[in-house]
Design a protein around this motif. Sequence first.
Motif, PDB file in Angstrom:
ATOM      1  N   ASN A 139       0.814  -1.217   0.000  1.00  0.00           N
ATOM      2  CA  ASN A 139       0.000   0.000   0.000  1.00  0.00           C
ATOM      3  C   ASN A 139       0.855   1.277   0.000  1.00  0.00           C
ATOM      4  O   ASN A 139       0.466   2.301   0.562  1.00  0.00           O
ATOM      5  N   HIS A 140       2.025   1.205  -0.633  1.00  0.00           N
ATOM      6  CA  HIS A 140       2.905   2.365  -0.691  1.00  0.00           C
ATOM      7  C   HIS A 140       2.405   3.385  -1.711  1.00  0.00           C
ATOM      8  O   HIS A 140       1.938   3.034  -2.787  1.00  0.00           O
ATOM      9  N   GLU A 141       2.562   4.668  -1.356  1.00  0.00           N
ATOM     10  CA  GLU A 141       2.191   5.730  -2.275  1.00  0.00           C
ATOM     11  C   GLU A 141       3.232   5.930  -3.377  1.00  0.00           C
ATOM     12  O   GLU A 141       2.907   6.186  -4.514  1.00  0.00           O
ATOM     13  N   TYR A 142       4.509   5.860  -3.003  1.00  0.00           N
ATOM     14  CA  TYR A 142       5.577   6.193  -3.942  1.00  0.00           C
ATOM     15  C   TYR A 142       6.117   4.952  -4.607  1.00  0.00           C
ATOM     16  O   TYR A 142       6.333   3.925  -3.965  1.00  0.00           O
ATOM     17  N   MET A 143       6.358   5.078  -5.920  1.00  0.00           N
ATOM     18  CA  MET A 143       7.003   3.992  -6.665  1.00  0.00           C
ATOM     19  C   MET A 143       8.029   4.578  -7.614  1.00  0.00           C
ATOM     20  O   MET A 143       7.909   5.727  -8.055  1.00  0.00           O
ATOM     21  N   TYR A 144       9.041   3.767  -7.933  1.00  0.00           N
ATOM     22  CA  TYR A 144      10.208   4.256  -8.689  1.00  0.00           C
ATOM     23  C   TYR A 144      10.680   3.188  -9.675  1.00  0.00           C
ATOM     24  O   TYR A 144      10.549   1.998  -9.414  1.00  0.00           O
ATOM     25  N   TRP A 145      11.268   3.639 -10.778  1.00  0.00           N
ATOM     26  CA  TRP A 145      11.989   2.760 -11.689  1.00  0.00           C
ATOM     27  C   TRP A 145      13.432   3.252 -11.802  1.00  0.00           C
ATOM     28  O   TRP A 145      13.682   4.436 -12.049  1.00  0.00           O
ATOM     29  N   GLY A 169       1.883   8.897  -6.513  1.00  0.00           N
ATOM     30  CA  GLY A 169       0.526   8.436  -6.240  1.00  0.00           C
ATOM     31  C   GLY A 169      -0.144   7.960  -7.514  1.00  0.00           C
ATOM     32  O   GLY A 169       0.323   8.219  -8.623  1.00  0.00           O
ATOM     33  N   GLU A 170      -1.255   7.272  -7.313  1.00  0.00           N
ATOM     34  CA  GLU A 170      -2.014   6.750  -8.458  1.00  0.00           C
ATOM     35  C   GLU A 170      -2.333   7.879  -9.433  1.00  0.00           C
ATOM     36  O   GLU A 170      -2.778   8.958  -9.042  1.00  0.00           O
ATOM     37  N   GLY A 171      -2.062   7.628 -10.718  1.00  0.00           N
ATOM     38  CA  GLY A 171      -2.363   8.604 -11.750  1.00  0.00           C
ATOM     39  C   GLY A 171      -1.320   9.681 -11.950  1.00  0.00           C
ATOM     40  O   GLY A 171      -1.479  10.550 -12.807  1.00  0.00           O
ATOM     41  N   THR A 172      -0.238   9.652 -11.168  1.00  0.00           N
ATOM     42  CA  THR A 172       0.816  10.665 -11.299  1.00  0.00           C
ATOM     43  C   THR A 172       2.124  10.013 -11.676  1.00  0.00           C
ATOM     44  O   THR A 172       2.433   8.900 -11.239  1.00  0.00           O
TER      45      THR A 172
END
Lengths: 109, 116
Positions: free
Chosen positions: B28-34, B51-54
Amino acid sequence: EDQVTQSPEALRLQEGESSSLNCSYTVSGLRGLFWYRQDPGKGPEFLFTLYSAGEEKEKERLKATLTKKESFLHITAPKPEDSATYLCALTGTASKLTFGTGTRLQVTL
Amino acid sequence: NAGVTQTPKFRVLKTGQSMTLLCAQDMNHEYMYWYRQDPGMGLRLIHYSVGEGTTAKGEVPDGYNVSRLKKQNFLLGLESAAPSQTSVYFCASSYTGAGGLYNEQFFGPGTRLTVL
């Protein structure tokens, strides 16, 4: 430009032989300095975050310290299972994340 | 808890082909990275999402696109692969907190991509 330099590139220790890994940095307005451990073929695993000079954090045989120019990862009485690549990274007021190239640590019996 | 998973683990492409790398997290993390990791260069941030959609560009975004249609998924696309995109790709996620962006990150196992 933010910069992170790790030394040495590689380090070989005997079990029980304590040592330190160095992370020298330049950054505009440090917001966080991070240490990660990476095993071969795997993703990095978070170890510590340091926010300000003088701060120290410990976890088992590892202790991270921070000055205004450097961070050290001290390894006390290492064991073979501590063998890995240790990565240093930081972020500053530019909100960029900059990783160093890592120190490959090998601990032998 | 699977943590962060990446699909596929390995892929070989020919120059000009396209592909999508999938990252999923169940924390349930807000931030994601590649990120991409290349010998002698350290990890470099490609794109990230708060966040979702950003989505937002990182250090090396050229040649890549991303989408975050669902909170738990973050997709990395290569529209026309080039040999310079041969690398190991890592996805990561983190929670919001005092550390803000780049707070303690949880990494996936990586995707090894070769472009011929």
